[in-house]
Motif scaffolding. Sequence first.
Motif, PDB file in Angstrom:
ATOM      1  N   ALA A   1       0.810  -1.144  -0.006  1.00  0.00           N
ATOM      2  CA  ALA A   1       0.113   0.026   0.038  1.00  0.00           C
ATOM      3  C   ALA A   1       0.921   1.197   0.002  1.00  0.00           C
ATOM      4  O   ALA A   1       0.514   2.424   0.670  1.00  0.00           O
ATOM      5  CB  ALA A   1      -0.927   0.033   1.256  1.00  0.00           C
TER       6      ALA A   1
ATOM      7  N   CYS B   1       2.308  -8.865   3.295  1.00  0.00           N
ATOM      8  CA  CYS B   1       1.757  -8.792   4.702  1.00  0.00           C
ATOM      9  C   CYS B   1       1.285  -9.949   5.461  1.00  0.00           C
ATOM     10  O   CYS B   1       2.095 -10.967   5.868  1.00  0.00           O
ATOM     11  CB  CYS B   1       0.898  -7.547   4.721  1.00  0.00           C
ATOM     12  SG  CYS B   1       0.587  -6.890   6.132  1.00  0.00           S
ATOM     13  N   PHE B   2      -0.034 -10.135   5.504  1.00  0.00           N
ATOM     14  CA  PHE B   2      -0.655 -11.302   6.307  1.00  0.00           C
ATOM     15  C   PHE B   2      -0.322 -12.643   5.579  1.00  0.00           C
ATOM     16  O   PHE B   2      -0.423 -13.640   6.509  1.00  0.00           O
ATOM     17  CB  PHE B   2      -2.135 -11.049   6.215  1.00  0.00           C
ATOM     18  CG  PHE B   2      -2.579 -11.943   7.316  1.00  0.00           C
ATOM     19  CD1 PHE B   2      -2.710 -12.019   8.536  1.00  0.00           C
ATOM     20  CD2 PHE B   2      -3.893 -12.893   6.776  1.00  0.00           C
ATOM     21  CE1 PHE B   2      -3.232 -12.719   9.364  1.00  0.00           C
ATOM     22  CE2 PHE B   2      -4.636 -13.429   7.509  1.00  0.00           C
ATOM     23  CZ  PHE B   2      -4.435 -13.418   9.023  1.00  0.00           C
TER      24      PHE B   2
ATOM     25  N   THR C   1       0.670  -6.519  16.856  1.00  0.00           N
ATOM     26  CA  THR C   1       0.961  -7.961  16.164  1.00  0.00           C
ATOM     27  C   THR C   1       2.524  -7.961  15.728  1.00  0.00           C
ATOM     28  O   THR C   1       3.217  -8.998  15.821  1.00  0.00           O
ATOM     29  CB  THR C   1       0.140  -8.386  15.137  1.00  0.00           C
ATOM     30  OG1 THR C   1      -0.032  -7.361  14.217  1.00  0.00           O
ATOM     31  CG2 THR C   1      -1.179  -8.660  15.685  1.00  0.00           C
TER      32      THR C   1
ATOM     33  N   HIS D   1      -2.758  -0.550  -4.901  1.00  0.00           N
ATOM     34  CA  HIS D   1      -3.968  -1.128  -4.995  1.00  0.00           C
ATOM     35  C   HIS D   1      -4.434  -0.694  -6.334  1.00  0.00           C
ATOM     36  O   HIS D   1      -4.081   0.183  -7.010  1.00  0.00           O
ATOM     37  CB  HIS D   1      -5.118   0.035  -4.168  1.00  0.00           C
ATOM     38  CG  HIS D   1      -4.732  -0.091  -2.619  1.00  0.00           C
ATOM     39  ND1 HIS D   1      -4.051   1.019  -2.178  1.00  0.00           N
ATOM     40  CD2 HIS D   1      -5.503  -0.639  -1.635  1.00  0.00           C
ATOM     41  CE1 HIS D   1      -3.796   0.738  -0.841  1.00  0.00           C
ATOM     42  NE2 HIS D   1      -4.635  -0.099  -0.400  1.00  0.00           N
TER      43      HIS D   1
ATOM     44  N   LYS E   1      -2.660 -10.338  -3.437  1.00  0.00           N
ATOM     45  CA  LYS E   1      -2.756 -10.905  -2.154  1.00  0.00           C
ATOM     46  C   LYS E   1      -3.877 -11.846  -1.902  1.00  0.00           C
ATOM     47  O   LYS E   1      -4.781 -11.553  -2.208  1.00  0.00           O
ATOM     48  CB  LYS E   1      -2.779  -9.583  -1.191  1.00  0.00           C
ATOM     49  CG  LYS E   1      -2.513 -10.116   0.583  1.00  0.00           C
ATOM     50  CD  LYS E   1      -2.926  -8.972   1.399  1.00  0.00           C
ATOM     51  CE  LYS E   1      -2.574  -9.192   2.742  1.00  0.00           C
ATOM     52  NZ  LYS E   1      -2.658  -7.860   3.780  1.00  0.00           N
TER      53      LYS E   1
ATOM     54  N   PHE F   1       2.185  -3.828   8.967  1.00  0.00           N
ATOM     55  CA  PHE F   1       1.864  -4.679  10.129  1.00  0.00           C
ATOM     56  C   PHE F   1       1.272  -3.415  11.432  1.00  0.00           C
ATOM     57  O   PHE F   1       1.690  -2.751  11.161  1.00  0.00           O
ATOM     58  CB  PHE F   1       2.962  -5.234  10.722  1.00  0.00           C
ATOM     59  CG  PHE F   1       2.990  -6.882  10.696  1.00  0.00           C
ATOM     60  CD1 PHE F   1       2.941  -7.450   9.346  1.00  0.00           C
ATOM     61  CD2 PHE F   1       2.986  -7.720  11.728  1.00  0.00           C
ATOM     62  CE1 PHE F   1       2.613  -8.915   9.416  1.00  0.00           C
ATOM     63  CE2 PHE F   1       2.841  -9.018  11.571  1.00  0.00           C
ATOM     64  CZ  PHE F   1       2.902  -9.727  10.365  1.00  0.00           C
ATOM     65  N   THR F   2       0.389  -4.168  12.096  1.00  0.00           N
ATOM     66  CA  THR F   2      -0.179  -3.404  13.053  1.00  0.00           C
ATOM     67  C   THR F   2       0.882  -3.325  14.175  1.00  0.00           C
ATOM     68  O   THR F   2       1.797  -4.288  14.230  1.00  0.00           O
ATOM     69  CB  THR F   2      -1.376  -4.015  13.598  1.00  0.00           C
ATOM     70  OG1 THR F   2      -1.167  -5.146  14.507  1.00  0.00           O
ATOM     71  CG2 THR F   2      -2.704  -4.042  12.587  1.00  0.00           C
TER      72      THR F   2
ATOM     73  N   GLU G   1     -10.014  -6.577   6.220  1.00  0.00           N
ATOM     74  CA  GLU G   1      -9.662  -6.309   4.973  1.00  0.00           C
ATOM     75  C   GLU G   1     -10.411  -6.745   3.839  1.00  0.00           C
ATOM     76  O   GLU G   1     -10.753  -5.961   2.819  1.00  0.00           O
ATOM     77  CB  GLU G   1      -8.204  -7.078   4.674  1.00  0.00           C
ATOM     78  CG  GLU G   1      -7.694  -6.410   3.439  1.00  0.00           C
ATOM     79  CD  GLU G   1      -6.068  -6.893   3.508  1.00  0.00           C
ATOM     80  OE1 GLU G   1      -5.887  -8.063   3.752  1.00  0.00           O
ATOM     81  OE2 GLU G   1      -5.496  -6.213   2.526  1.00  0.00           O
TER      82      GLU G   1
END
Length: 277
Positions: A42, A155-156, A185, A85, A113, A181-182, A129
């Motif tokens: 992003a 990412c995830f 986490t 995006h 993703k 990442f948050t 998401e």
Amino acid sequence: MVLVAVGQLTSTASMVHNLAQCRVLVKKAVHAGAKALFLPEASDYVAGSAEETVRLVKPAHDSEFVLGLQQEARREKLPIHVGVHEPGVDAGKVKNTVLWIDECGEVAQRYQKIHLFDVDIKDGPVLKESNCVERGTGILPPFDTPVGTVASAICFDLRFPEIGLALKRLGADIITFPSAFTVPTGKAHWEILLRARAIETQSYVIAAAQAGRHNDKRVSYGHSMIVDPWGTVLAELGDSSNEPEIATAEIDHDLLRKIRLEMPLNRRTYVDIYPEI
Ligand SMILES: O=C(O)CNC(=O)[C@H](CS)NC(=O)CCC(=O)C(=O)O
């Protein structure tokens, strides 16, 4: 040996601002002598809501952000791996993708993703998401680049060892996890997951990360990292800073071969024994 750079920034909802930040990262990477620059998930924008995420999206060929980076790549002869995006098939959704812009400025590869971040953690992040993002349905086969054979995940995806193992089996030397990442986490899991993916795939892991406060709702963990196939952290950035920053490391293809030869991890042998995987 070939030098690579990870870039870290704080994307906002302004593509103009984010492109300017990425141009600074390109300049720094070129100055350092890097042969490829890896930017976060992003990078084009981080919006404040699902509606805004959908409202801001543009196709790559019409995005001033992507066109600007293509121009940088062409001018500097620097390949750039960048998370953006793109419009979804369903007009109410977007795709979360990563592009490989080659040293001629062409969008040569694209990965969408697969694993979407739908979590509801008590006293932690609540994010869905899939409210505004369409799930990818296929991995991208690793591709040859001037820095080695690169594989993309986002990412995830990092939490699913199988995708890394699949990419390794398909020939990856370098597995990338551009991320946002948050903070909670990230503190608990980021480094350990990246090092685990590097160790189990015996591959370099390059993880460019969003860092710091994007808007009144979102803060990202930062700590962009480059890990070698033995699990050693070669380079790491901090939580955030006022300036977009890079970190660099050498990719050593002799070390990669040596580690894979000295400790063969041919998991296929065992799939017959525990096919549940
Ligand atoms: O929303 C955007 O525009 C960019 N995308 C993201 O920030 C994504 C989806 S919300 N973030 C993650 O996957 C974080 C994963 C994470 O933090 C973990 O696995 O712990």
